[in-house]
Scaffold this motif. Sequence first.
Motif, PDB file in Angstrom:
ATOM      1  N   THR A  15       1.762 -30.296 -33.029  1.00 34.61           N
ATOM      2  CA  THR A  15       0.547 -31.798 -32.529  1.00 34.61           C
ATOM      3  C   THR A  15       1.167 -31.742 -31.897  1.00 34.61           C
ATOM      4  O   THR A  15       2.333 -31.851 -30.851  1.00 34.61           O
ATOM      5  CB  THR A  15       1.216 -32.352 -34.089  1.00 34.61           C
ATOM      6  OG1 THR A  15       2.120 -32.896 -34.059  1.00 34.61           O
ATOM      7  CG2 THR A  15       0.726 -31.758 -35.146  1.00 34.61           C
ATOM      8  N   ALA A  16       0.627 -33.103 -31.060  1.00 34.33           N
ATOM      9  CA  ALA A  16       0.123 -34.138 -29.859  1.00 34.33           C
ATOM     10  C   ALA A  16       2.265 -34.804 -30.062  1.00 34.33           C
ATOM     11  O   ALA A  16       2.900 -34.617 -28.851  1.00 34.33           O
ATOM     12  CB  ALA A  16      -0.760 -35.191 -29.278  1.00 34.33           C
ATOM     13  N   SER A  17       2.163 -35.405 -31.470  1.00 33.14           N
ATOM     14  CA  SER A  17       3.788 -35.902 -31.460  1.00 33.14           C
ATOM     15  C   SER A  17       4.774 -35.273 -31.399  1.00 33.14           C
ATOM     16  O   SER A  17       5.952 -35.797 -31.107  1.00 33.14           O
ATOM     17  CB  SER A  17       3.139 -36.594 -32.693  1.00 33.14           C
ATOM     18  OG  SER A  17       3.381 -35.328 -34.010  1.00 33.14           O
ATOM     19  N   ASP A  18       4.550 -34.002 -31.741  1.00 27.46           N
ATOM     20  CA  ASP A  18       5.559 -32.779 -31.790  1.00 27.46           C
ATOM     21  C   ASP A  18       5.910 -32.361 -30.171  1.00 27.46           C
ATOM     22  O   ASP A  18       7.788 -32.538 -29.902  1.00 27.46           O
ATOM     23  CB  ASP A  18       4.920 -31.563 -32.382  1.00 27.46           C
ATOM     24  CG  ASP A  18       5.315 -31.172 -33.593  1.00 27.46           C
ATOM     25  OD1 ASP A  18       5.810 -32.277 -34.626  1.00 27.46           O
ATOM     26  OD2 ASP A  18       4.407 -30.777 -34.341  1.00 27.46           O
ATOM     27  N   ALA A  19       5.343 -32.477 -29.737  1.00 27.76           N
ATOM     28  CA  ALA A  19       5.825 -31.705 -27.914  1.00 27.76           C
ATOM     29  C   ALA A  19       5.457 -33.856 -27.410  1.00 27.76           C
ATOM     30  O   ALA A  19       7.007 -33.316 -26.580  1.00 27.76           O
ATOM     31  CB  ALA A  19       3.488 -32.311 -27.180  1.00 27.76           C
ATOM     32  N   ALA A  20       5.551 -34.728 -28.083  1.00 29.40           N
ATOM     33  CA  ALA A  20       5.998 -35.679 -27.155  1.00 29.40           C
ATOM     34  C   ALA A  20       7.343 -35.861 -27.571  1.00 29.40           C
ATOM     35  O   ALA A  20       8.856 -36.539 -27.744  1.00 29.40           O
ATOM     36  CB  ALA A  20       5.509 -37.108 -27.724  1.00 29.40           C
TER      37      ALA A  20
END
Length: 303
Positions: free
Chosen positions: A250-255
């Motif tokens: 997810t986008a939060s995983d990447a962040a």
Amino acid sequence: MKFEVTILGCGSATPTLRHWPTSQLVNHDEHYFLFDCGEGAQLQLRRYNIKFQQINHLFITHLHGDHCLGLPGLLSTMHLLGRTKDLNIYANAALQEAIEIQLRVSYSRLRFQLKWHPLSYDEPQIIMENAKLQVMSFPLNHRVPCCGFRISEKPKPRNMIPQMIEKYTIPFVRIRQIKAGADYILEDGTVIPNADLTLDPAEPKSYAFCTDTAFAEKTIDAVQGVDLLYHEATFLEKDRQRAYDTFHSTASDAARVANMAGVGKLILGHFSARYHDLNPFLEEAESVFKPVVLANEGLCFKV
């Protein structure tokens, strides 16, 4: 020295009219490196006026079609345009068999040699280097064997101060030694310290390319401290179960990876076709890490 990343495609598996399949071009000091080769990659190279005959090293993360199905067409076009220079391909060993079958059944015989470099999916390894940089592969956490890549500049020599060359009449043959850190000794034995003759070089830059993968702590070690990180963000948190089932992020995983690895800047990409508005990806990631940008075809990022 130029070190740039051009996004050719940042979509995921299902084709859309908004995004092309994954592919990007790294230009380091006018040496071109292609990372992944989704369908239509050669058209995107044309669109952005990239001379793809100058690509001598091509890296494929894994064998899902949206990352490698553009390769047969690219090879054919290189052949038709008269290429004779070797092309180095770093990929799963099975890709060689697939390409050789395609060439055989289409009665194609390339004018140039394909130099195959099989990847390891067990641990990080340096797979390519020249005088100015090295490329390291590292395993990712996907449904099939998959690698990320880290491109790191080697330390640069020190910069000579031109006035010092003239002041001490330094011969050309000594300049390389001085740029490497040596002092200069005059004929009377006087030592001129290197710090008086040179300036610090620019810090080496680094870039990491991570697609496709679920969140994995081992990725954090591999991309530690890079100046620029491209990390897949196929889904949003509201679709976390889908991300879990398909071994995507997810986008939060990447962040989280960017934050824990202390990177300079994060690029999100590999967006699922289900999302028409990508702003939520940016908002979700920025709640964890900044600065973040969204990939888009044609964008060029300086490392």
